[in-house]
Design an enzyme around this catalytic site. Structure first.
Site, PDB file in Angstrom:
ATOM      1  N   HIS A  19      -1.634  -3.593 -10.589  1.00 37.26           N
ATOM      2  CA  HIS A  19      -2.239  -4.794  -9.998  1.00 37.26           C
ATOM      3  C   HIS A  19      -3.656  -4.898 -10.543  1.00 37.26           C
ATOM      4  O   HIS A  19      -4.474  -3.986 -10.303  1.00 37.26           O
ATOM      5  CB  HIS A  19      -2.259  -4.680  -8.474  1.00 37.26           C
ATOM      6  CG  HIS A  19      -0.899  -4.461  -7.878  1.00 37.26           C
ATOM      7  ND1 HIS A  19      -0.124  -5.492  -7.381  1.00 37.26           N
ATOM      8  CD2 HIS A  19      -0.153  -3.335  -7.721  1.00 37.26           C
ATOM      9  CE1 HIS A  19       1.021  -5.001  -6.933  1.00 37.26           C
ATOM     10  NE2 HIS A  19       1.035  -3.692  -7.132  1.00 37.26           N
ATOM     11  N   HIS A 197       8.583  -5.490  -5.541  1.00 37.91           N
ATOM     12  CA  HIS A 197       8.343  -4.242  -4.830  1.00 37.91           C
ATOM     13  C   HIS A 197       9.447  -4.094  -3.779  1.00 37.91           C
ATOM     14  O   HIS A 197       9.730  -5.046  -3.035  1.00 37.91           O
ATOM     15  CB  HIS A 197       7.011  -4.269  -4.089  1.00 37.91           C
ATOM     16  CG  HIS A 197       5.795  -4.104  -4.958  1.00 37.91           C
ATOM     17  ND1 HIS A 197       5.563  -4.834  -6.086  1.00 37.91           N
ATOM     18  CD2 HIS A 197       4.735  -3.255  -4.829  1.00 37.91           C
ATOM     19  CE1 HIS A 197       4.401  -4.453  -6.611  1.00 37.91           C
ATOM     20  NE2 HIS A 197       3.884  -3.505  -5.878  1.00 37.91           N
ATOM     21  N   GLU A 200       9.200   0.938  -1.041  1.00 39.57           N
ATOM     22  CA  GLU A 200       7.933   1.685  -0.987  1.00 39.57           C
ATOM     23  C   GLU A 200       7.776   2.164   0.459  1.00 39.57           C
ATOM     24  O   GLU A 200       7.811   3.354   0.726  1.00 39.57           O
ATOM     25  CB  GLU A 200       6.764   0.783  -1.404  1.00 39.57           C
ATOM     26  CG  GLU A 200       5.395   1.473  -1.338  1.00 39.57           C
ATOM     27  CD  GLU A 200       4.215   0.536  -1.647  1.00 39.57           C
ATOM     28  OE1 GLU A 200       4.378  -0.697  -1.577  1.00 39.57           O
ATOM     29  OE2 GLU A 200       3.115   1.067  -1.945  1.00 39.57           O
ATOM     30  N   ASP A 279      -2.604   0.776  -8.255  1.00 37.54           N
ATOM     31  CA  ASP A 279      -3.985   0.318  -8.011  1.00 37.54           C
ATOM     32  C   ASP A 279      -4.915   1.486  -8.316  1.00 37.54           C
ATOM     33  O   ASP A 279      -5.430   2.147  -7.400  1.00 37.54           O
ATOM     34  CB  ASP A 279      -4.140  -0.116  -6.544  1.00 37.54           C
ATOM     35  CG  ASP A 279      -3.173  -1.240  -6.197  1.00 37.54           C
ATOM     36  OD1 ASP A 279      -3.456  -2.394  -6.521  1.00 37.54           O
ATOM     37  OD2 ASP A 279      -2.106  -0.937  -5.616  1.00 37.54           O
TER      38      ASP A 279
HETATM   39  N1  HPA Z   1       2.205  -2.280  -2.565  1.00 42.95           N
HETATM   40  C1  HPA Z   1       2.361  -3.541  -2.140  1.00 42.95           C
HETATM   41  N2  HPA Z   1       1.517  -4.496  -2.450  1.00 42.95           N
HETATM   42  C2  HPA Z   1       0.463  -4.207  -3.214  1.00 42.95           C
HETATM   43  C3  HPA Z   1       0.253  -2.928  -3.677  1.00 42.95           C
HETATM   44  C4  HPA Z   1       1.167  -1.907  -3.338  1.00 42.95           C
HETATM   45  O1  HPA Z   1       1.029  -0.714  -3.693  1.00 42.95           O
HETATM   46  N3  HPA Z   1      -0.882  -2.984  -4.420  1.00 42.95           N
HETATM   47  C5  HPA Z   1      -1.323  -4.240  -4.407  1.00 42.95           C
HETATM   48  N4  HPA Z   1      -0.511  -4.995  -3.670  1.00 42.95           N
HETATM   49 ZN    ZN Z   2       2.325  -2.200  -6.470  1.00 41.33          ZN
END
Ligand code: HPA
Ligand code: ZN
Length: 346
Positions: A19, A197, A200, A279
């Site tokens: 990101h 995503h 996670e 990040d």
């Molecule tokens: N997860 C979800 N959204 C995000 C992340 C992440 O690690 N980094 C920036 N936006």
């Molecule tokens: Zn991410």
């Protein structure tokens, strides 16, 4: 072979989960705040850095969005992008597919053109100046409405924004992929690549939905896939890429320590995983730092590192020529390592 002699720092890799707003280093945040006359709620860089203790994804996102307040002009977005490219080039990144969160800027009153043009200006001469090819992916905030995402997507298409695809990020739990079916249908129709995503903090069901309802080509993170044997079998059979971010998972408490990370198990089970930095300014390291910590924690050998790098290249949205070029670089790296086997381990 002594793993300490491996040089993961220059492992040629494709960065597929990054990101751009998550590369804003505290020093740059302060420099941009001064330039834009913004008062930050922190005394200095170390006071800001002291905030980088996260308990979960949301605790990070709150700071991540708040720090974006310093990004106002095209120049700010360009400077952030160039700072990342310099660091990525030094880490051995040879190609980067970079996420941008347009809604996070629109919601602050920053025009779409400002963020898109600024980042694009930073990327324009990346190959010549920093040694890596790049492309841009617009990510939608899943904790906002699907209608808003669709509206922004239509604006991006109308302005012919230089994006190769779309992604889905931000607070995961309670915002399943199914919420964005219409957005991804529109992106597919526009010829855009699709990633999301999933897995996670959300469960394996989010990964199933991202595959079946959104038709994504890659899953970002996806580490909770290991909880569902049937899902693992499918991901292995179809070799669906999972862009794994080990240091991110530690800092956001998805795992207790790096030693508890499922990455070695995922590799052993034949999942198509690659390593990324998410990040990096918030999570304690860039791609080379992720690799170095994996090597010291799991004693990965040069064959395993080359496998991770080759997976990243094959999972990227590259032309066949560029893909072959980068795979050859990975193989050259592997054979240059101490104790390299003559025949790739696969
Ligand atoms: N997860 C979800 N959204 C995000 C992340 C992440 O690690 N980094 C920036 N936006
Ligand atoms: Zn991410």
């Amino acid at each position: 072979m002594p793993t300490s002699r491996l040089s993961p720092a220059r492992l040629p890799t494709a960065e597929l989960h990054l990101h751009i707003e998550g590369t804003l280093e505290p020093e740059l945040i302060f420099a941009l705040a001064v330039r834009n006359g913004i008062a930050l709620p922190y005394r200095d860089v170390s006071a800001l850095r002291a905030q980088y203790e996260f308990t979960d994804l949301q605790s990070f996102l709150t700071l991540y969005y708040s720090n974006m307040a310093v990004l106002l002009t095209e120049q700010d977005f360009e400077d952030m992008t160039r700072a990342y490219l310099v660091r990525a080039g030094a880490a051995g990144v040879r190609h980067a597919e970079i996420f941008l969160d347009p809604q996070a800027h629109l919601l602050r009153g920053v025009a779409l053109e400002t963020c898109i043009n600024g980042v694009t200006r930073g990327l324009a001469d990346s190959e010549a100046r920093y040694g890596l090819s790049t492309s841009l992916i617009a990510a939608f905030l899943r904790d906002r409405t699907a209608e808003e995402a669709l509206d922004v997507l239509e604006q991006l298409i109308a302005m012919d924004a230089p994006i190769i695809g779309i992604g889905l990020d931000s607070a995961e739990v309670g915002h399943p992929p199914s919420k964005f079916t219409a957005v991804f249908r529109r992106a597919h129709a526009a010829g855009l690549r699709c990633v999301a995503h999933a897995g996670e903090e959300g469960g394996p069901d989010y990964i199933w939905e991202a595959l079946d309802l959104l038709g994504v080509a890659r899953i970002d993170h996806g580490i909770r896939a290991v909880e569902d044997e049937q899902l693992v079998n499918r991901l292995v059979a179809e070799q669906i890429p999972l862009t794994v971010c080990p240091l991110s998972n530690v800092r956001l408490r998805a795992v207790d320590t790096l030693a508890d990370h499922p990455l070695p198990d995922m590799l052993a089970r034949g999942l198509n995983i690659s390593v990324h930095s998410d990040d990096p300014s918030y999570f304690g390291g860039y791609l080379d730092d992720n690799m170095a910590q994996l090597v010291s924690t799991f004693a990965l050998d040069s064959t395993q590192l080359a496998k991770l790098a080759a997976n990243s290249v094959r999972s990227a949205f590259l032309t066949p020529e560029r893909c072959e070029e980068l795979l050859a670089e990975v193989e050259n790296w592997r054979t240059a390592q101490p104790g390299a086997k003559q025949v790739p381990g696969g």
